[in-house]
Motif scaffolding. Structure first.
Motif, PDB file in Angstrom:
ATOM      1  N   ILE A  36      -0.895 -16.240  -0.254  1.00  0.00           N
ATOM      2  CA  ILE A  36      -1.547 -14.991   0.125  1.00  0.00           C
ATOM      3  C   ILE A  36      -0.595 -13.846  -0.184  1.00  0.00           C
ATOM      4  CG2 ILE A  36      -3.047 -15.978   1.901  1.00  0.00           C
ATOM      5  CD1 ILE A  36      -1.078 -15.039   3.992  1.00  0.00           C
ATOM      6  N   ALA A  37      -1.160 -12.727  -0.534  1.00  0.00           N
ATOM      7  CA  ALA A  37      -0.346 -11.573  -0.906  1.00  0.00           C
ATOM      8  C   ALA A  37       0.357 -11.008   0.326  1.00  0.00           C
ATOM      9  CB  ALA A  37      -1.214 -10.500  -1.534  1.00  0.00           C
ATOM     10  N   PRO A  38       1.607 -10.590   0.165  1.00  0.00           N
ATOM     11  CA  PRO A  38       2.308  -9.958   1.283  1.00  0.00           C
ATOM     12  C   PRO A  38       1.760  -8.558   1.544  1.00  0.00           C
ATOM     13  CG  PRO A  38       3.655  -9.896  -0.687  1.00  0.00           C
ATOM     14  CD  PRO A  38       2.422 -10.687  -1.031  1.00  0.00           C
ATOM     15  N   GLU A  39       1.979  -8.075   2.750  1.00  0.00           N
ATOM     16  CA  GLU A  39       1.620  -6.705   3.093  1.00  0.00           C
ATOM     17  C   GLU A  39       2.673  -5.770   2.511  1.00  0.00           C
ATOM     18  OE1 GLU A  39      -1.061  -5.477   4.798  1.00  0.00           O
ATOM     19  OE2 GLU A  39      -1.869  -7.520   4.730  1.00  0.00           O
ATOM     20  N   ALA A  40       2.262  -4.635   2.013  1.00  0.00           N
ATOM     21  CA  ALA A  40       3.208  -3.655   1.474  1.00  0.00           C
ATOM     22  C   ALA A  40       4.028  -3.061   2.609  1.00  0.00           C
ATOM     23  CB  ALA A  40       2.460  -2.544   0.744  1.00  0.00           C
ATOM     24  N   PRO A  41       5.338  -2.926   2.428  1.00  0.00           N
ATOM     25  CA  PRO A  41       6.152  -2.271   3.458  1.00  0.00           C
ATOM     26  C   PRO A  41       5.726  -0.812   3.605  1.00  0.00           C
ATOM     27  CG  PRO A  41       7.530  -3.372   1.820  1.00  0.00           C
ATOM     28  CD  PRO A  41       6.133  -3.389   1.304  1.00  0.00           C
ATOM     29  N   GLU A  42       5.741  -0.310   4.834  1.00  0.00           N
ATOM     30  CA  GLU A  42       5.322   1.076   5.053  1.00  0.00           C
ATOM     31  C   GLU A  42       6.331   2.072   4.513  1.00  0.00           C
ATOM     32  OE1 GLU A  42       7.754  -0.246   8.466  1.00  0.00           O
ATOM     33  OE2 GLU A  42       5.917  -1.086   7.658  1.00  0.00           O
ATOM     34  N   TRP A  43       7.556   1.646   4.267  1.00  0.00           N
ATOM     35  CA  TRP A  43       8.608   2.552   3.811  1.00  0.00           C
ATOM     36  C   TRP A  43       8.633   2.742   2.299  1.00  0.00           C
ATOM     37  CZ3 TRP A  43      11.295  -0.476   0.582  1.00  0.00           C
ATOM     38  CH2 TRP A  43      11.388  -1.842   0.876  1.00  0.00           C
ATOM     39  N   LEU A  44       7.735   2.110   1.564  1.00  0.00           N
ATOM     40  CA  LEU A  44       7.712   2.304   0.107  1.00  0.00           C
ATOM     41  C   LEU A  44       7.469   3.773  -0.215  1.00  0.00           C
ATOM     42  CD1 LEU A  44       5.564  -0.672  -1.265  1.00  0.00           C
ATOM     43  CD2 LEU A  44       8.038  -0.379  -1.457  1.00  0.00           C
ATOM     44  N   SER A  45       8.148   4.259  -1.248  1.00  0.00           N
ATOM     45  CA  SER A  45       7.875   5.623  -1.720  1.00  0.00           C
ATOM     46  C   SER A  45       6.453   5.676  -2.278  1.00  0.00           C
ATOM     47  CB  SER A  45       8.885   6.005  -2.813  1.00  0.00           C
ATOM     48  OG  SER A  45       8.702   5.191  -3.959  1.00  0.00           O
ATOM     49  N   ALA A  49       4.429   2.566  -3.826  1.00  0.00           N
ATOM     50  CA  ALA A  49       3.206   2.099  -3.177  1.00  0.00           C
ATOM     51  C   ALA A  49       2.046   2.050  -4.175  1.00  0.00           C
ATOM     52  CB  ALA A  49       2.857   2.994  -1.987  1.00  0.00           C
ATOM     53  N   ALA A  50       1.990   3.035  -5.060  1.00  0.00           N
ATOM     54  CA  ALA A  50       0.950   3.042  -6.086  1.00  0.00           C
ATOM     55  C   ALA A  50       1.121   1.846  -7.036  1.00  0.00           C
ATOM     56  CB  ALA A  50       0.977   4.354  -6.872  1.00  0.00           C
ATOM     57  N   GLU A  51       2.362   1.528  -7.386  1.00  0.00           N
ATOM     58  CA  GLU A  51       2.623   0.368  -8.252  1.00  0.00           C
ATOM     59  C   GLU A  51       2.252  -0.919  -7.527  1.00  0.00           C
ATOM     60  OE1 GLU A  51       4.095  -1.678 -11.779  1.00  0.00           O
ATOM     61  OE2 GLU A  51       3.025   0.162 -11.300  1.00  0.00           O
ATOM     62  N   TRP A  52       2.587  -1.009  -6.248  1.00  0.00           N
ATOM     63  CA  TRP A  52       2.205  -2.170  -5.434  1.00  0.00           C
ATOM     64  C   TRP A  52       0.695  -2.370  -5.503  1.00  0.00           C
ATOM     65  CZ3 TRP A  52       5.395  -5.166  -2.011  1.00  0.00           C
ATOM     66  CH2 TRP A  52       4.706  -6.060  -1.203  1.00  0.00           C
ATOM     67  N   ASP A  53      -0.050  -1.293  -5.269  1.00  0.00           N
ATOM     68  CA  ASP A  53      -1.511  -1.366  -5.280  1.00  0.00           C
ATOM     69  C   ASP A  53      -2.059  -1.714  -6.660  1.00  0.00           C
ATOM     70  OD1 ASP A  53      -1.529  -0.716  -2.583  1.00  0.00           O
ATOM     71  OD2 ASP A  53      -1.977   1.408  -2.926  1.00  0.00           O
ATOM     72  N   ARG A  54      -1.322  -1.381  -7.704  1.00  0.00           N
ATOM     73  CA  ARG A  54      -1.757  -1.674  -9.074  1.00  0.00           C
ATOM     74  C   ARG A  54      -1.540  -3.136  -9.432  1.00  0.00           C
ATOM     75  NH1 ARG A  54      -0.094  -2.204 -14.193  1.00  0.00           N
ATOM     76  NH2 ARG A  54       2.108  -2.105 -13.671  1.00  0.00           N
ATOM     77  N   VAL A  55      -0.376  -3.716  -9.059  1.00  0.00           N
ATOM     78  CA  VAL A  55      -0.043  -5.065  -9.534  1.00  0.00           C
ATOM     79  C   VAL A  55      -0.475  -6.188  -8.602  1.00  0.00           C
ATOM     80  CG1 VAL A  55       1.881  -4.260 -10.948  1.00  0.00           C
ATOM     81  CG2 VAL A  55       2.329  -5.090  -8.645  1.00  0.00           C
ATOM     82  N   VAL A  56      -0.518  -5.933  -7.301  1.00  0.00           N
ATOM     83  CA  VAL A  56      -0.805  -7.031  -6.359  1.00  0.00           C
ATOM     84  C   VAL A  56      -2.176  -7.675  -6.586  1.00  0.00           C
ATOM     85  CG1 VAL A  56      -1.228  -7.549  -3.912  1.00  0.00           C
ATOM     86  CG2 VAL A  56       0.889  -6.431  -4.612  1.00  0.00           C
ATOM     87  N   PRO A  57      -3.253  -6.922  -6.806  1.00  0.00           N
ATOM     88  CA  PRO A  57      -4.549  -7.592  -7.016  1.00  0.00           C
ATOM     89  C   PRO A  57      -4.538  -8.578  -8.196  1.00  0.00           C
ATOM     90  CG  PRO A  57      -4.906  -5.275  -6.549  1.00  0.00           C
ATOM     91  CD  PRO A  57      -3.421  -5.452  -6.745  1.00  0.00           C
ATOM     92  N   GLY A  58      -3.923  -8.211  -9.290  1.00  0.00           N
ATOM     93  CA  GLY A  58      -3.858  -9.113 -10.436  1.00  0.00           C
ATOM     94  C   GLY A  58      -3.009 -10.342 -10.156  1.00  0.00           C
ATOM     95  N   LEU A  59      -1.880 -10.142  -9.488  1.00  0.00           N
ATOM     96  CA  LEU A  59      -1.022 -11.277  -9.151  1.00  0.00           C
ATOM     97  C   LEU A  59      -1.710 -12.198  -8.146  1.00  0.00           C
ATOM     98  CD1 LEU A  59       2.408  -9.447  -8.861  1.00  0.00           C
ATOM     99  CD2 LEU A  59       1.607 -10.902 -10.735  1.00  0.00           C
ATOM    100  N   GLN A  60      -2.467 -11.614  -7.257  1.00  0.00           N
ATOM    101  CA  GLN A  60      -3.200 -12.409  -6.267  1.00  0.00           C
ATOM    102  C   GLN A  60      -4.270 -13.253  -6.952  1.00  0.00           C
ATOM    103  OE1 GLN A  60      -4.741 -10.041  -3.082  1.00  0.00           O
ATOM    104  NE2 GLN A  60      -4.815 -11.753  -1.684  1.00  0.00           N
TER     105      GLN A  60
END
Length: 159
Positions: A36-45, A49-60
């Motif tokens: 399962i995909a990890p939760e994004a840390p709240e402290w990301l710049s 955070a935008a990069e996290w949102d871009r890559v996580v769905p594909g990796l998942q």
């Protein structure tokens, strides 16, 4: 780039059956992480955070993420943000910058030097490629994932 071990599932997929790999060796299945995909840390710049949102769905979708990947994925995303910031600085200020100084006697001097953002962008780009390779986010590592992790090369024969 150093070759990384293929996951057990890929070894079995290309194996001879009965829990063995293509060379007939028994495959250890390894730990059974929850995929399962990890939760994004709240402290990301914001950029990270935008990069996290871009890559996580594909990796998942590839079923390669686990909660334990959070730190490495966060480091990848923050490295991306650093690369973007440094690149924008170079675009805005150029490859070189002019420095000014005034000595105690009032003499002024001026010299041109490399914009520090050039080195920051280069270092971040190098780090970024290393992090990205672990998630199959480069063309060569993507190809290796689709070919079963070997990049199309035969495994080295120990004899």
């Amino acid at each position: 780039m150093a070759r990384t071990a293929r996951p057990a599932a890929l070894k079995l997929l290309h194996g001879r059956g009965n829990g063995t790999d293509s060379g007939g060796r028994k495959v250890a299945t390894g730990p059974a992480f929850r995929r399962i995909a990890p939760e994004a840390p709240e402290w990301l710049s914001a950029e990270a955070a935008a990069e996290w949102d871009r890559v996580v769905p594909g990796l998942q979708r590839l079923d390669i993420l686990k909660e334990e990947d959070r730190a490495v994925l966060a480091a990848y995303c923050e490295t991306w943000a650093r690369f973007v910031e440094a690149t924008r600085d170079v675009q805005a200020n150029g490859l070189t910058i002019t420095n000014h100084s005034t000595r105690k006697d009032g003499t002024e001097s001026e010299w041109t030097t490399t914009n520090p953002a050039v080195g920051i962008a280069a270092a971040a780009g190098k780090e970024l490629r290393a992090f990205a390779a672990h998630f199959g986010l480069t063309p060569s590592t993507e190809a290796a994932l689709s070919k079963g992790g070997s990049g199309g090369e035969e495994e080295e024969n120990p004899f």
